[in-house]
Design an enzyme around this catalytic site. Structure first.
Site, PDB file in Angstrom:
ATOM      1  N   ASP A  48       0.841  -1.200   0.000  1.00  0.00           N
ATOM      2  CA  ASP A  48       0.000   0.000   0.000  1.00  0.00           C
ATOM      3  C   ASP A  48       0.874   1.247   0.000  1.00  0.00           C
ATOM      4  OD1 ASP A  48      -2.894   1.144   0.705  1.00  0.00           O
ATOM      5  OD2 ASP A  48      -1.410   2.259   1.874  1.00  0.00           O
ATOM      6  N   TYR A  53       2.950   9.959  -0.577  1.00  0.00           N
ATOM      7  CA  TYR A  53       4.046   9.402   0.235  1.00  0.00           C
ATOM      8  C   TYR A  53       5.411   9.664  -0.406  1.00  0.00           C
ATOM      9  CZ  TYR A  53       0.313   6.620   2.510  1.00  0.00           C
ATOM     10  OH  TYR A  53      -0.817   6.211   3.159  1.00  0.00           O
ATOM     11  N   LYS A  78      -2.874   5.710  -4.219  1.00  0.00           N
ATOM     12  CA  LYS A  78      -3.987   6.617  -3.898  1.00  0.00           C
ATOM     13  C   LYS A  78      -3.789   7.976  -4.552  1.00  0.00           C
ATOM     14  CE  LYS A  78      -3.734   4.577   0.718  1.00  0.00           C
ATOM     15  NZ  LYS A  78      -2.298   4.657   1.054  1.00  0.00           N
ATOM     16  N   HIS A 111      -7.843   9.333  -1.985  1.00  0.00           N
ATOM     17  CA  HIS A 111      -7.170   9.281  -0.687  1.00  0.00           C
ATOM     18  C   HIS A 111      -8.018   9.889   0.441  1.00  0.00           C
ATOM     19  CE1 HIS A 111      -2.824   9.023   0.953  1.00  0.00           C
ATOM     20  NE2 HIS A 111      -3.662   8.894   1.951  1.00  0.00           N
TER      21      HIS A 111
END
Ligand SMILES: NC(=O)C1=CN([C@@H]2O[C@H](COP(=O)(O)OP(=O)(O)OC[C@H]3O[C@@H](n4cnc5c(N)ncnc54)[C@H](OP(=O)(O)O)[C@@H]3O)[C@@H](O)[C@H]2O)C=CC1
Ligand SMILES: O=C(O)C(=O)[C@@H](O)[C@H](O)C(=O)CO
Length: 277
Positions: A48, A53, A78, A111
């Protein structure tokens, strides 16, 4: 140690998703390849990540180096809040694929609903199109409250496959989990270990000692026995392996109930009703 076989959850479009995967929030890109490689080596097959990120490239490098056939992996990313209009969502998907070095994702999520505007409806139209075109195996949402799920259902015939939400013993998010169940959406727990905050709870420690397991393994087992998907994160190889070693014991009803009793509004992240990026 032989890698355990991770059970799968059948999503509402028939796709099988491993019930336990590996999360990489807050892992710098340069360290992500080593962490994901350790996870793949330990036996994880579901990863994930997210555009925000900044480590999709690191995930992609680990996947490429692993030599594991693509169809044995389940990769989620996401779409961030700055890309919720239709065209940006389409571009966001392509950009994630490019950074990951993949031709398709197994799961792509909105997200956050960022409810100050209803742009998530536009993003959902884009994800619906990607799914219809066979560009992605499943689409879903993250951090959606029941009201956002109901709004989506009014506007679209496609039900999200997954709603990934903050859920752990200190924040059990029961109303959202119940809405997911009512709508046929799989619940995926983010921060399943509450980022470590529940691992010192006396009742968790007592249960762990009884089973000869760690507090983290007990908390993961509590999730799994209630049918949730979990994606614990660690950059520590011994913890990465231990978090997967949760399929050789079972919590009793009374132990599940004791952990149910730890609910205390212990949110670790933003509240979805208020977070707009
Ligand atoms: N959709 C969303 O909005 C969000 C999604 N997520 C996803 O969920 C994943 C997991 O959530 P995350 O917030 O990372 O938190 P987790 O609940 O997975 O906890 C991670 C923390 O717990 C520690 N830890 C991990 N395993 C153990 C263990 N066995 N014993 C003791 N400590 C342990 C880690 O330390 P160390 O790494 O040092 O070993 C790290 O500090 C994320 O990585 C991300 O993929 C997370 C937040 C929001
Ligand atoms: O980790 C995630 O997936 C998140 O969306 C959040 O934790 C977010 O990135 C954040 O840190 C907001 O403060």
């Amino acid at each position: 140690m032989t890698a355990p076989t991770v059970p799968t959850i059948t999503l509402n479009n028939g796709i099988e998703m491993p019930q336990l995967g590996f999360g990489v929030f807050q892992v710098p890109d340069a360290e992500t390849t080593a962490a994901v490689s350790a996870a793949l080596e330990a036996g994880y097959r579901s990863i994930d990540t997210a555009a925000i990120y900044g480590n999709e490239a690191g995930v992609g490098r680990a996947i490429a180096q692993s030599g594991i056939p693509r169809d044995e992996l389940f990769v989620t990313s996401k779409l961030w809040i700055d890309s919720l209009d239709y065209d940006s969502a389409m571009r966001g998907y392509e950009a994630s694929l490019e950074r990951l070095g993949l031709e398709t994702l197994d799961l792509f999520l909105i997200h956050w609903p960022a409810p100050a505007s209803e742009s998530y409806l536009d993003a959902w139209r884009a994800l619906t199109q990607l799914a219809a075109d066979g560009r992605v195996r499943a689409v879903g949402v993250s951090n959606f409250l029941p009201a956002h799920l109901d709004r989506l259902a009014e506007a679209s015939d496609l039900v999200p496959a997954v709603n990934q939400v903050e859920l752990h013993p200190a924040l059990q998010n029961r109303e959202t989990a119940e809405a997911n169940r009512r709508l046929g959406i799989a619940t995926e727990a983010w921060s399943p270990l509450a980022q470590g905050a529940v691992l010192g709870d006396e009742s968790v420690i007592a249960i762990a000692e009884r089973h000869g397991k760690t507090p983290a393994q007990v908390v993961l087992r509590w999730h799994l026995q209630q049918g949730r998907i979990v994606i614990p994160k660690s950059v520590t190889p011994a913890r990465i392996a231990a978090n997967l070693d949760v399929f050789d014991f079972e919590l009793a009803e009374a132990e599940l109930s004791a952990i149910d009793g730890l609910d205390r509004d212990g949110r670790t992240g933003p509240h979805p009703a208020e977070f707009n990026g």
